[in-house]
Each structure stands twice: as C-alpha cells, then as structure tokens.
Design an enzyme around this catalytic site. Sequence first.
Site, PDB file in Angstrom:
ATOM      1  N   GLY A  98      23.149  47.701  14.403  1.00  0.00           N
ATOM      2  CA  GLY A  98      23.821  46.406  14.379  1.00  0.00           C
ATOM      3  C   GLY A  98      25.288  46.517  13.981  1.00  0.00           C
ATOM      4  O   GLY A  98      25.839  47.618  13.837  1.00  0.00           O
ATOM      5  N   HIS A 115      28.636  41.061  17.427  1.00  0.00           N
ATOM      6  CA  HIS A 115      28.100  40.724  18.740  1.00  0.00           C
ATOM      7  C   HIS A 115      28.945  39.580  19.317  1.00  0.00           C
ATOM      8  O   HIS A 115      29.076  38.529  18.681  1.00  0.00           O
ATOM      9  CB  HIS A 115      26.644  40.286  18.586  1.00  0.00           C
ATOM     10  CG  HIS A 115      25.903  40.228  19.868  1.00  0.00           C
ATOM     11  ND1 HIS A 115      26.274  39.405  20.913  1.00  0.00           N
ATOM     12  CD2 HIS A 115      24.822  40.900  20.301  1.00  0.00           C
ATOM     13  CE1 HIS A 115      25.442  39.573  21.919  1.00  0.00           C
ATOM     14  NE2 HIS A 115      24.549  40.481  21.576  1.00  0.00           N
ATOM     15  N   ALA A 128      19.755  44.266   2.032  1.00  0.00           N
ATOM     16  CA  ALA A 128      20.883  43.439   2.468  1.00  0.00           C
ATOM     17  C   ALA A 128      20.447  41.990   2.357  1.00  0.00           C
ATOM     18  O   ALA A 128      19.825  41.442   3.260  1.00  0.00           O
ATOM     19  CB  ALA A 128      21.265  43.783   3.903  1.00  0.00           C
ATOM     20  N   GLY A 170       7.281  49.815   0.564  1.00  0.00           N
ATOM     21  CA  GLY A 170       6.109  50.701   0.502  1.00  0.00           C
ATOM     22  C   GLY A 170       6.517  52.130   0.793  1.00  0.00           C
ATOM     23  O   GLY A 170       6.071  53.072   0.120  1.00  0.00           O
ATOM     24  N   ARG A 221      28.699  33.279  15.832  1.00  0.00           N
ATOM     25  CA  ARG A 221      29.328  33.148  14.519  1.00  0.00           C
ATOM     26  C   ARG A 221      30.779  32.728  14.709  1.00  0.00           C
ATOM     27  O   ARG A 221      31.386  32.956  15.769  1.00  0.00           O
ATOM     28  CB  ARG A 221      29.248  34.482  13.756  1.00  0.00           C
ATOM     29  CG  ARG A 221      27.851  34.720  13.219  1.00  0.00           C
ATOM     30  CD  ARG A 221      27.809  35.880  12.242  1.00  0.00           C
ATOM     31  NE  ARG A 221      27.307  37.088  12.849  1.00  0.00           N
ATOM     32  CZ  ARG A 221      26.878  38.134  12.158  1.00  0.00           C
ATOM     33  NH1 ARG A 221      26.904  38.131  10.843  1.00  0.00           N
ATOM     34  NH2 ARG A 221      26.424  39.208  12.768  1.00  0.00           N
ATOM     35  N   THR A 274      10.366  39.388   9.851  1.00  0.00           N
ATOM     36  CA  THR A 274      11.241  40.559   9.718  1.00  0.00           C
ATOM     37  C   THR A 274      11.686  40.716   8.269  1.00  0.00           C
ATOM     38  O   THR A 274      11.654  41.816   7.719  1.00  0.00           O
ATOM     39  CB  THR A 274      12.459  40.422  10.665  1.00  0.00           C
ATOM     40  OG1 THR A 274      11.979  40.450  12.000  1.00  0.00           O
ATOM     41  CG2 THR A 274      13.465  41.532  10.460  1.00  0.00           C
ATOM     42  N   TYR A 292      15.695  32.056   7.705  1.00  0.00           N
ATOM     43  CA  TYR A 292      16.580  33.132   7.244  1.00  0.00           C
ATOM     44  C   TYR A 292      16.726  33.074   5.723  1.00  0.00           C
ATOM     45  O   TYR A 292      16.466  34.060   5.024  1.00  0.00           O
ATOM     46  CB  TYR A 292      17.929  32.974   7.929  1.00  0.00           C
ATOM     47  CG  TYR A 292      18.946  34.039   7.601  1.00  0.00           C
ATOM     48  CD1 TYR A 292      18.792  35.341   8.074  1.00  0.00           C
ATOM     49  CD2 TYR A 292      20.072  33.740   6.845  1.00  0.00           C
ATOM     50  CE1 TYR A 292      19.744  36.321   7.796  1.00  0.00           C
ATOM     51  CE2 TYR A 292      21.030  34.709   6.573  1.00  0.00           C
ATOM     52  CZ  TYR A 292      20.862  36.002   7.047  1.00  0.00           C
ATOM     53  OH  TYR A 292      21.807  36.960   6.770  1.00  0.00           O
ATOM     54  N   ASP A 304      10.229  48.498  15.096  1.00  0.00           N
ATOM     55  CA  ASP A 304      10.335  47.154  14.542  1.00  0.00           C
ATOM     56  C   ASP A 304       9.860  47.212  13.088  1.00  0.00           C
ATOM     57  O   ASP A 304       8.739  47.664  12.820  1.00  0.00           O
ATOM     58  CB  ASP A 304       9.437  46.237  15.393  1.00  0.00           C
ATOM     59  CG  ASP A 304       9.689  44.775  15.098  1.00  0.00           C
ATOM     60  OD1 ASP A 304       9.648  44.401  13.908  1.00  0.00           O
ATOM     61  OD2 ASP A 304       9.926  44.017  16.056  1.00  0.00           O
TER      62      ASP A 304
HETATM   63  P1  NAD Z   1      23.280  42.331  13.265  1.00  0.00           P
HETATM   64  O1  NAD Z   1      22.439  41.317  13.955  1.00  0.00           O
HETATM   65  O2  NAD Z   1      24.411  42.922  14.011  1.00  0.00           O
HETATM   66  O3  NAD Z   1      22.384  43.527  12.745  1.00  0.00           O
HETATM   67  C1  NAD Z   1      21.010  43.410  12.467  1.00  0.00           C
HETATM   68  C2  NAD Z   1      20.301  44.582  13.137  1.00  0.00           C
HETATM   69  O4  NAD Z   1      18.886  44.490  12.817  1.00  0.00           O
HETATM   70  C3  NAD Z   1      20.402  44.548  14.655  1.00  0.00           C
HETATM   71  O5  NAD Z   1      20.748  45.829  15.136  1.00  0.00           O
HETATM   72  C4  NAD Z   1      19.011  44.132  15.113  1.00  0.00           C
HETATM   73  O6  NAD Z   1      18.680  44.627  16.393  1.00  0.00           O
HETATM   74  C5  NAD Z   1      18.144  44.718  14.008  1.00  0.00           C
HETATM   75  N1  NAD Z   1      16.850  44.060  13.862  1.00  0.00           N
HETATM   76  C6  NAD Z   1      16.590  42.726  13.850  1.00  0.00           C
HETATM   77  N2  NAD Z   1      15.273  42.518  13.680  1.00  0.00           N
HETATM   78  C7  NAD Z   1      14.695  43.748  13.592  1.00  0.00           C
HETATM   79  C8  NAD Z   1      13.363  44.201  13.424  1.00  0.00           C
HETATM   80  N3  NAD Z   1      12.324  43.333  13.324  1.00  0.00           N
HETATM   81  N4  NAD Z   1      13.115  45.528  13.370  1.00  0.00           N
HETATM   82  C9  NAD Z   1      14.145  46.418  13.496  1.00  0.00           C
HETATM   83  N5  NAD Z   1      15.431  46.060  13.665  1.00  0.00           N
HETATM   84  C10 NAD Z   1      15.694  44.734  13.705  1.00  0.00           C
HETATM   85  O7  NAD Z   1      23.769  41.659  11.918  1.00  0.00           O
HETATM   86  P2  NAD Z   1      24.730  42.225  10.759  1.00  0.00           P
HETATM   87  O8  NAD Z   1      25.799  41.244  10.581  1.00  0.00           O
HETATM   88  O9  NAD Z   1      25.063  43.659  10.990  1.00  0.00           O
HETATM   89  O10 NAD Z   1      23.755  42.095   9.504  1.00  0.00           O
HETATM   90  C11 NAD Z   1      23.131  43.218   8.903  1.00  0.00           C
HETATM   91  C12 NAD Z   1      22.385  42.753   7.659  1.00  0.00           C
HETATM   92  O11 NAD Z   1      23.305  42.190   6.727  1.00  0.00           O
HETATM   93  C13 NAD Z   1      21.326  41.684   7.940  1.00  0.00           C
HETATM   94  O12 NAD Z   1      20.199  41.926   7.137  1.00  0.00           O
HETATM   95  C14 NAD Z   1      22.004  40.409   7.509  1.00  0.00           C
HETATM   96  O13 NAD Z   1      21.072  39.432   7.098  1.00  0.00           O
HETATM   97  C15 NAD Z   1      22.883  40.886   6.362  1.00  0.00           C
HETATM   98  N6  NAD Z   1      24.041  40.002   6.174  1.00  0.00           N
HETATM   99  C16 NAD Z   1      25.091  40.003   7.053  1.00  0.00           C
HETATM  100  C17 NAD Z   1      26.135  39.120   6.855  1.00  0.00           C
HETATM  101  C18 NAD Z   1      27.326  39.077   7.783  1.00  0.00           C
HETATM  102  O14 NAD Z   1      28.189  38.206   7.603  1.00  0.00           O
HETATM  103  N7  NAD Z   1      27.474  39.950   8.729  1.00  0.00           N
HETATM  104  C19 NAD Z   1      26.104  38.229   5.775  1.00  0.00           C
HETATM  105  C20 NAD Z   1      25.013  38.233   4.921  1.00  0.00           C
HETATM  106  C21 NAD Z   1      23.993  39.141   5.127  1.00  0.00           C
HETATM  107  N1  UDP Z   2      31.460  27.108  13.176  1.00  0.00           N
HETATM  108  C1  UDP Z   2      32.381  26.379  13.916  1.00  0.00           C
HETATM  109  N2  UDP Z   2      32.537  26.690  15.234  1.00  0.00           N
HETATM  110  C2  UDP Z   2      31.846  27.667  15.848  1.00  0.00           C
HETATM  111  C3  UDP Z   2      30.919  28.416  15.094  1.00  0.00           C
HETATM  112  C4  UDP Z   2      30.751  28.099  13.761  1.00  0.00           C
HETATM  113  O1  UDP Z   2      33.050  25.472  13.401  1.00  0.00           O
HETATM  114  O2  UDP Z   2      32.067  27.883  17.058  1.00  0.00           O
HETATM  115  C5  UDP Z   2      31.324  26.788  11.756  1.00  0.00           C
HETATM  116  C6  UDP Z   2      29.883  26.612  11.276  1.00  0.00           C
HETATM  117  O3  UDP Z   2      29.444  25.285  11.469  1.00  0.00           O
HETATM  118  C7  UDP Z   2      30.013  26.962   9.810  1.00  0.00           C
HETATM  119  C8  UDP Z   2      31.109  28.041   9.793  1.00  0.00           C
HETATM  120  O4  UDP Z   2      31.814  27.883  11.018  1.00  0.00           O
HETATM  121  O5  UDP Z   2      30.464  25.851   9.071  1.00  0.00           O
HETATM  122  C9  UDP Z   2      30.579  29.450   9.693  1.00  0.00           C
HETATM  123  O6  UDP Z   2      29.588  29.600  10.682  1.00  0.00           O
HETATM  124  P1  UDP Z   2      28.860  30.992  10.965  1.00  0.00           P
HETATM  125  O7  UDP Z   2      27.762  30.713  11.942  1.00  0.00           O
HETATM  126  O8  UDP Z   2      29.860  32.031  11.330  1.00  0.00           O
HETATM  127  O9  UDP Z   2      28.283  31.447   9.555  1.00  0.00           O
HETATM  128  P2  UDP Z   2      27.402  30.721   8.415  1.00  0.00           P
HETATM  129  O10 UDP Z   2      27.302  29.248   8.690  1.00  0.00           O
HETATM  130  O11 UDP Z   2      26.080  31.405   8.495  1.00  0.00           O
HETATM  131  O12 UDP Z   2      28.159  30.986   7.197  1.00  0.00           O
END
Ligand code: NAD
Ligand code: UDP
Length: 327
Positions: A13, A182, A115, A103, A187, A93, A146, A59
């Site tokens: 990811g 992505h 995370a 485990g 987002r 998940t 979530y 998975d």
């Molecule tokens: P991401 O979606 O790019 O990465 C998540 C990865 O997990 C992906 O590669 C996806 O294919 C994989 N995945 C999803 N479900 C799975 C499953 N059942 N089995 C195996 N793989 C699986 O998102 P990210 O932004 O890189 O987030 C990574 C982690 O950090 C996540 O746990 C997310 O909740 C946490 N996180 C991210 C943010 C952020 O702003 N990016 C904020 C808070 C928490």
């Molecule tokens: N948001 C927005 N326009 C967009 C996408 C998101 O105004 O095209 C807003 C969304 O409603 C939220 C903030 O931006 O208030 C952050 O959204 P995001 O989905 O990135 O993250 P999260 O809400 O999970 O913090």
Amino acid sequence: MPMKRVLVTGGAGFLGSHLCERLVEQGHDVICLDNFFTSQKSNVLHLLDHNNFELIRHDVTHPIWLEVDQVYNLACPAAPGHYQYNPIKTMKTSVMGAINTLGMAKRCNARILQASTSEVYGDPTVHPQTEDYRGNVNPIGPRACYDEGKRAAETLFMDYYRRHGIDMRIARIFNTYGPRMHPFDGRVVSNFILQALMGRDITIFGDGSQTRSFCYRDDLVEGLMRLMNAEEGDLQNPVNLGNESEFTIKQLAELVIEITGSKSSVIYQDLPADDPLQRQPDITRARKLLGWEPTIALREGLEKTIEHFRKVDLSEYREPTPNHAIA
Ligand code: NAD
Ligand code: UDP
C-alpha cells in the site's frame, strides 16, 4: 542495527510500500504481505529483485504462519471510499487481522506494531487530541466499520499484552499524504491534486471550514520505525503520529491551486455523514518517547506529491473490485 526478519502486512500500500523500501535499504529481511485490495504490485515492483525482499499475496483475515522478529500490521483499507466499499470486510480485516498477526507474534515471540488511526477519536470534542482522550465515535454510522474496527484492534493489542506479555506498540496515525497515494482513493489530498491537474472542479465537502493536520509520508514512516525500535519508556500505550500544523480544507484547496497553477474552480458539495469537524494531534508523547517530530511542511510535501502525480500512469491503478472484498 542488527538485521531482522520483518513482516509488513499491507506492505504494497501507500505507507506500507515506503516502509518496505526503508527496511530493505537498512538490510532487513522483509516480507511484504498484501491482498492488493487497495494497491497493486507496481508499488513494490522495484523491490522484487532485492534478495532481502519477498512478496506474498495473502489476506490477513486468514491465519498466517511465518517466522519473523517484527511485524508492522498495516493491512486495512484507509480511505473512506475504500473502507466503505465492503464495511463488513473492513471490520473483519481489522479484527481478524489483529487476531491473526498477534497470534503469529505470540508464537514467534516477535514485536508487533499496530497501525491505528486518529479515527479512534471520532469527531473529537477535545482539541488537539491527546492519547488519553477516549473519543467520540458513532458506533453505527458509515465510518464505524473502520473506526470501531481499529478500536477493537487496539483492545486486542492491549489484551494480548496484559494476558500474554506480547511486545507490542500502537501508532495512532493522523492524515498522511505523499507520493504513491492511490489516485482514486477519494481522499482529499489525492482528489484535489488530480482535480487541479486535470482542470476539473475542486470538490470541497461542506463549507471547507473543517480541519485536518497533514503529515508527509516520509515523516510518518520514520515515526513508525522509531516507535517499533524504541526500547525505553511507556511504549505499550498508544502514541499519536502526525503533523501538528492544522489547515482548513478550504486552505488546502487554495494551496493546491496555487502550487499547480490550476485554473480549476472550487465547488461545494454535501459534507458526508459523521465527517469530523476538526483534527489535530498532540504529539508530546512521540516527541518525548521517540525524539520524533515531522520535518516536512505542507507546502513542501504537496510540491513533492504534485510532482509525483504529474508523472503517474493512471492506467496502472484500478478501483477496488468485488473479488478483492468478499466478506
Ligand atoms: P492503503 O490502502 O494504501 O494500504 C493498505 C494496504 O492493505 C493495501 O495495500 C491493501 O491492499 C492492503 N489490505 C487491505 N485489506 C487487506 C487484507 N484483508 N489482507 C491483506 N492486505 C490487505 O492505505 P495506507 O494509507 O497505506 O494505510 C496503511 C495503514 O495505515 C492502514 O492500516 C491505515 O488504516 C493506517 N492509517 C493510514 C492513514 C493515512 O492517512 N494514510 C491514517 C491513519 C491510519
Ligand atoms: N474532502 C473534501 N473533498 C474531497 C474529499 C474529501 O472536501 O474531494 C474532505 C472530507 O469531507 C473531510 C476531509 O476532506 O472533511 C478529509 O477527508 P479524507 O477522506 O481525506 O480523510 P478523513 O475524513 O478520513 O480524515
């Protein structure tokens, strides 16, 4: 640092692939495990010819049998559009993924980092959010799969620690952005950048006065690695990781338009249900325990991310598909 066998779930990811890169560079033996629900192989293709990198399609809702020293449990869709695609699978998940990785960590005596997320604070009534704030989460709303999934995972981590003495860490990650997000994850940062680059309308949800605090990917991954490898202090309780600089969504839109030089107009759409109105981390604990704080300001981070998005081949990416999200 001695070489370790490190598992990164969700390693293909956005954050996971950068973490894998850093670990491979440091010479660790890295196993990246992913089911490619919200990512694709191209994120880690460049690592495949390294002898110390392996990729497993798996998975996390199913048991995992590996021998490792450290586990970063990142597997979970993170963008609202992605985690709401199949909310039941998202909850599974988080919960089954935590049980299976805990485990495994217990069996091989590995240290494990979860995370977690600022979403455990829900729509916060305390500002900025400190780790002892218990949150304001709607358990039956569209974000609950979530938020509550991540809260349950934290519970499991603490109970495995109290019951089995598992060596564990919990990172509460705040909004993070950067190259390799992505492009269709919905987002706000990826949306605004793509909209600006394509000359499409920039979609602000609500009146744009809601706030977020955006952390650049490299800072965040550095924080994760420091938390994993720290040895001293109260490391079992959760640690916030994020950038303290808080911006309104309107300010973010203006900055993206300015940096890209886009001619896009801003349009206003409905605010999604349960969208938090404000969010800002208190990172006192991370500073004290890890000597960590973000170094990359939003403007600099956006410039790097925009550069990345200018070059990205959008045909490499796909929307989540049903066969990746069967509950
Ligand atoms: P991401 O979606 O790019 O990465 C998540 C990865 O997990 C992906 O590669 C996806 O294919 C994989 N995945 C999803 N479900 C799975 C499953 N059942 N089995 C195996 N793989 C699986 O998102 P990210 O932004 O890189 O987030 C990574 C982690 O950090 C996540 O746990 C997310 O909740 C946490 N996180 C991210 C943010 C952020 O702003 N990016 C904020 C808070 C928490
Ligand atoms: N948001 C927005 N326009 C967009 C996408 C998101 O105004 O095209 C807003 C969304 O409603 C939220 C903030 O931006 O208030 C952050 O959204 P995001 O989905 O990135 O993250 P999260 O809400 O999970 O913090």
